[in-house]
Design a protein around this motif. Sequence first.
Motif, PDB file in Angstrom:
ATOM      1  N   ASN A  24       6.058   4.182   6.140  1.00 17.61           N
ATOM      2  CA  ASN A  24       6.026   4.516   7.565  1.00 17.61           C
ATOM      3  C   ASN A  24       4.805   5.376   7.928  1.00 17.61           C
ATOM      4  O   ASN A  24       4.922   6.402   8.603  1.00 17.61           O
ATOM      5  CB  ASN A  24       7.330   5.214   7.989  1.00 17.61           C
ATOM      6  CG  ASN A  24       7.544   5.157   9.474  1.00 17.61           C
ATOM      7  OD1 ASN A  24       7.070   4.230  10.143  1.00 17.61           O
ATOM      8  ND2 ASN A  24       8.216   6.145  10.014  1.00 17.61           N
ATOM      9  N   ILE A  25       3.653   4.938   7.442  1.00 21.17           N
ATOM     10  CA  ILE A  25       2.380   5.591   7.747  1.00 21.17           C
ATOM     11  C   ILE A  25       1.380   4.515   8.145  1.00 21.17           C
ATOM     12  O   ILE A  25       1.647   3.328   7.985  1.00 21.17           O
ATOM     13  CB  ILE A  25       1.839   6.418   6.541  1.00 21.17           C
ATOM     14  CG1 ILE A  25       1.695   5.547   5.290  1.00 21.17           C
ATOM     15  CG2 ILE A  25       2.732   7.621   6.271  1.00 21.17           C
ATOM     16  CD1 ILE A  25       1.129   6.261   4.080  1.00 21.17           C
ATOM     17  N   SER A  26       0.228   4.924   8.650  1.00 13.89           N
ATOM     18  CA  SER A  26      -0.768   3.948   9.091  1.00 13.89           C
ATOM     19  C   SER A  26      -1.536   3.374   7.906  1.00 13.89           C
ATOM     20  O   SER A  26      -1.587   3.964   6.827  1.00 13.89           O
ATOM     21  CB  SER A  26      -1.748   4.598  10.067  1.00 13.89           C
ATOM     22  OG  SER A  26      -2.572   5.514   9.387  1.00 13.89           O
ATOM     23  N   LYS A  27      -2.154   2.220   8.146  1.00  7.98           N
ATOM     24  CA  LYS A  27      -2.970   1.598   7.103  1.00  7.98           C
ATOM     25  C   LYS A  27      -4.154   2.488   6.738  1.00  7.98           C
ATOM     26  O   LYS A  27      -4.531   2.571   5.570  1.00  7.98           O
ATOM     27  CB  LYS A  27      -3.479   0.225   7.569  1.00  7.98           C
ATOM     28  CG  LYS A  27      -2.377  -0.787   7.750  1.00  7.98           C
ATOM     29  CD  LYS A  27      -2.918  -2.163   8.120  1.00  7.98           C
ATOM     30  CE  LYS A  27      -3.679  -2.099   9.423  1.00  7.98           C
ATOM     31  NZ  LYS A  27      -4.197  -3.395   9.861  1.00  7.98           N
ATOM     32  N   ALA A  84       0.731   5.560  -4.594  1.00 10.28           N
ATOM     33  CA  ALA A  84      -0.047   4.896  -5.646  1.00 10.28           C
ATOM     34  C   ALA A  84       0.875   4.180  -6.630  1.00 10.28           C
ATOM     35  O   ALA A  84       0.610   3.036  -7.013  1.00 10.28           O
ATOM     36  CB  ALA A  84      -0.918   5.907  -6.373  1.00 10.28           C
ATOM     37  N   GLU A  85       1.942   4.838  -7.026  1.00 12.89           N
ATOM     38  CA  GLU A  85       2.882   4.215  -7.956  1.00 12.89           C
ATOM     39  C   GLU A  85       3.520   2.974  -7.333  1.00 12.89           C
ATOM     40  O   GLU A  85       3.679   1.950  -7.996  1.00 12.89           O
ATOM     41  CB  GLU A  85       3.956   5.221  -8.368  1.00 12.89           C
ATOM     42  CG  GLU A  85       3.416   6.317  -9.280  1.00 12.89           C
ATOM     43  CD  GLU A  85       4.404   7.444  -9.539  1.00 12.89           C
ATOM     44  OE1 GLU A  85       5.435   7.508  -8.823  1.00 12.89           O
ATOM     45  OE2 GLU A  85       4.122   8.246 -10.444  1.00 12.89           O
ATOM     46  N   TYR A  86       3.853   3.045  -6.050  1.00 10.86           N
ATOM     47  CA  TYR A  86       4.433   1.897  -5.350  1.00 10.86           C
ATOM     48  C   TYR A  86       3.451   0.726  -5.321  1.00 10.86           C
ATOM     49  O   TYR A  86       3.821  -0.417  -5.598  1.00 10.86           O
ATOM     50  CB  TYR A  86       4.830   2.304  -3.925  1.00 10.86           C
ATOM     51  CG  TYR A  86       5.341   1.149  -3.099  1.00 10.86           C
ATOM     52  CD1 TYR A  86       6.651   0.709  -3.243  1.00 10.86           C
ATOM     53  CD2 TYR A  86       4.520   0.495  -2.193  1.00 10.86           C
ATOM     54  CE1 TYR A  86       7.131  -0.349  -2.497  1.00 10.86           C
ATOM     55  CE2 TYR A  86       4.989  -0.561  -1.442  1.00 10.86           C
ATOM     56  CZ  TYR A  86       6.298  -0.979  -1.604  1.00 10.86           C
ATOM     57  OH  TYR A  86       6.766  -2.045  -0.864  1.00 10.86           O
ATOM     58  N   ILE A  87       2.212   1.014  -4.994  1.00 18.85           N
ATOM     59  CA  ILE A  87       1.193  -0.039  -4.911  1.00 18.85           C
ATOM     60  C   ILE A  87       0.996  -0.704  -6.270  1.00 18.85           C
ATOM     61  O   ILE A  87       0.933  -1.928  -6.376  1.00 18.85           O
ATOM     62  CB  ILE A  87      -0.133   0.533  -4.366  1.00 18.85           C
ATOM     63  CG1 ILE A  87       0.016   0.831  -2.872  1.00 18.85           C
ATOM     64  CG2 ILE A  87      -1.293  -0.427  -4.621  1.00 18.85           C
ATOM     65  CD1 ILE A  87      -1.150   1.575  -2.259  1.00 18.85           C
ATOM     66  N   ILE A  88       0.936   0.095  -7.315  1.00 19.07           N
ATOM     67  CA  ILE A  88       0.713  -0.444  -8.653  1.00 19.07           C
ATOM     68  C   ILE A  88       1.912  -1.272  -9.125  1.00 19.07           C
ATOM     69  O   ILE A  88       1.752  -2.393  -9.611  1.00 19.07           O
ATOM     70  CB  ILE A  88       0.401   0.692  -9.647  1.00 19.07           C
ATOM     71  CG1 ILE A  88      -0.948   1.326  -9.300  1.00 19.07           C
ATOM     72  CG2 ILE A  88       0.400   0.182 -11.082  1.00 19.07           C
ATOM     73  CD1 ILE A  88      -1.207   2.658  -9.971  1.00 19.07           C
ATOM     74  N   ARG A 119      -1.078  -3.010   3.987  1.00 21.04           N
ATOM     75  CA  ARG A 119      -0.138  -3.212   5.095  1.00 21.04           C
ATOM     76  C   ARG A 119       1.314  -3.035   4.632  1.00 21.04           C
ATOM     77  O   ARG A 119       2.115  -2.375   5.286  1.00 21.04           O
ATOM     78  CB  ARG A 119      -0.341  -4.603   5.682  1.00 21.04           C
ATOM     79  CG  ARG A 119       0.432  -4.878   6.942  1.00 21.04           C
ATOM     80  CD  ARG A 119       0.137  -6.276   7.455  1.00 21.04           C
ATOM     81  NE  ARG A 119      -1.260  -6.437   7.784  1.00 21.04           N
ATOM     82  CZ  ARG A 119      -1.739  -6.521   9.018  1.00 21.04           C
ATOM     83  NH1 ARG A 119      -0.919  -6.487  10.040  1.00 21.04           N
ATOM     84  NH2 ARG A 119      -3.028  -6.672   9.231  1.00 21.04           N
ATOM     85  N   LYS A 120       1.651  -3.617   3.487  1.00 19.76           N
ATOM     86  CA  LYS A 120       3.005  -3.514   2.957  1.00 19.76           C
ATOM     87  C   LYS A 120       3.341  -2.069   2.590  1.00 19.76           C
ATOM     88  O   LYS A 120       4.436  -1.580   2.880  1.00 19.76           O
ATOM     89  CB  LYS A 120       3.155  -4.419   1.739  1.00 19.76           C
ATOM     90  CG  LYS A 120       4.544  -4.482   1.165  1.00 19.76           C
ATOM     91  CD  LYS A 120       4.604  -5.461   0.006  1.00 19.76           C
ATOM     92  CE  LYS A 120       5.980  -5.476  -0.633  1.00 19.76           C
ATOM     93  NZ  LYS A 120       6.002  -6.356  -1.813  1.00 19.76           N
ATOM     94  N   ALA A 121       2.396  -1.373   1.967  1.00 19.79           N
ATOM     95  CA  ALA A 121       2.611   0.027   1.585  1.00 19.79           C
ATOM     96  C   ALA A 121       2.762   0.908   2.823  1.00 19.79           C
ATOM     97  O   ALA A 121       3.620   1.797   2.860  1.00 19.79           O
ATOM     98  CB  ALA A 121       1.465   0.520   0.713  1.00 19.79           C
ATOM     99  N   ALA A 122       1.941   0.660   3.822  1.00 23.01           N
ATOM    100  CA  ALA A 122       2.013   1.448   5.061  1.00 23.01           C
ATOM    101  C   ALA A 122       3.380   1.277   5.716  1.00 23.01           C
ATOM    102  O   ALA A 122       3.987   2.251   6.169  1.00 23.01           O
ATOM    103  CB  ALA A 122       0.905   1.033   6.019  1.00 23.01           C
ATOM    104  N   LYS A 123       3.873   0.061   5.743  1.00 24.00           N
ATOM    105  CA  LYS A 123       5.175  -0.203   6.343  1.00 24.00           C
ATOM    106  C   LYS A 123       6.287   0.468   5.540  1.00 24.00           C
ATOM    107  O   LYS A 123       7.199   1.076   6.106  1.00 24.00           O
ATOM    108  CB  LYS A 123       5.407  -1.717   6.424  1.00 24.00           C
ATOM    109  CG  LYS A 123       6.634  -2.104   7.187  1.00 24.00           C
ATOM    110  CD  LYS A 123       6.714  -3.611   7.375  1.00 24.00           C
ATOM    111  CE  LYS A 123       7.898  -3.969   8.244  1.00 24.00           C
ATOM    112  NZ  LYS A 123       7.990  -5.410   8.457  1.00 24.00           N
ATOM    113  N   GLN A 124       6.209   0.390   4.221  1.00 21.41           N
ATOM    114  CA  GLN A 124       7.222   0.976   3.349  1.00 21.41           C
ATOM    115  C   GLN A 124       7.308   2.495   3.518  1.00 21.41           C
ATOM    116  O   GLN A 124       8.390   3.070   3.523  1.00 21.41           O
ATOM    117  CB  GLN A 124       6.906   0.625   1.886  1.00 21.41           C
ATOM    118  CG  GLN A 124       7.858   1.218   0.876  1.00 21.41           C
ATOM    119  CD  GLN A 124       9.236   0.596   0.926  1.00 21.41           C
ATOM    120  OE1 GLN A 124       9.397  -0.552   1.312  1.00 21.41           O
ATOM    121  NE2 GLN A 124      10.244   1.356   0.538  1.00 21.41           N
TER     122      GLN A 124
END
Length: 87
Positions: free
Chosen positions: A31-34, A13-17, A24-29
Motif C-alpha cells: 500500500n505504497i507508491s511505485k 526487499a524480501e517480498y520482491i525476492i 507495481r505488485k509490491a507497491a499494491k501489496q
Amino acid sequence: MKDYISDRVILLAEYIIENKATVRKAAKQFNISKSTVHKDITERLLLLNAALAKKAKEVLEENKANRHIRGGMATKQKYQNEKRMGA
C-alpha cells in the motif's frame, strides 16, 4: 532513517525476492507508491543491507527486461476477451 521505514524496506526487499514481484505488485501489496518502492530498493536498502539490495535489484532488472512481453500478453488477452464477448 526511522525504524518503521527500515523495517518496511527490508520486508519489501524480501517480498520482491521471494515472489519475483514487480514494482507495481509490491507497491499494491504494501500500500505504497511505485516511486516509494523504487526509492526503497535502489537507495535506502543499499544503506541497510547491500547483499539484499543486490538480489532485489536483480529481480527488478529481470522484470524490467520482460515487461514488454507481459504488456503484449495483456493486450492479446484483452482482445481475446472482447472477441468472446462479441464486442
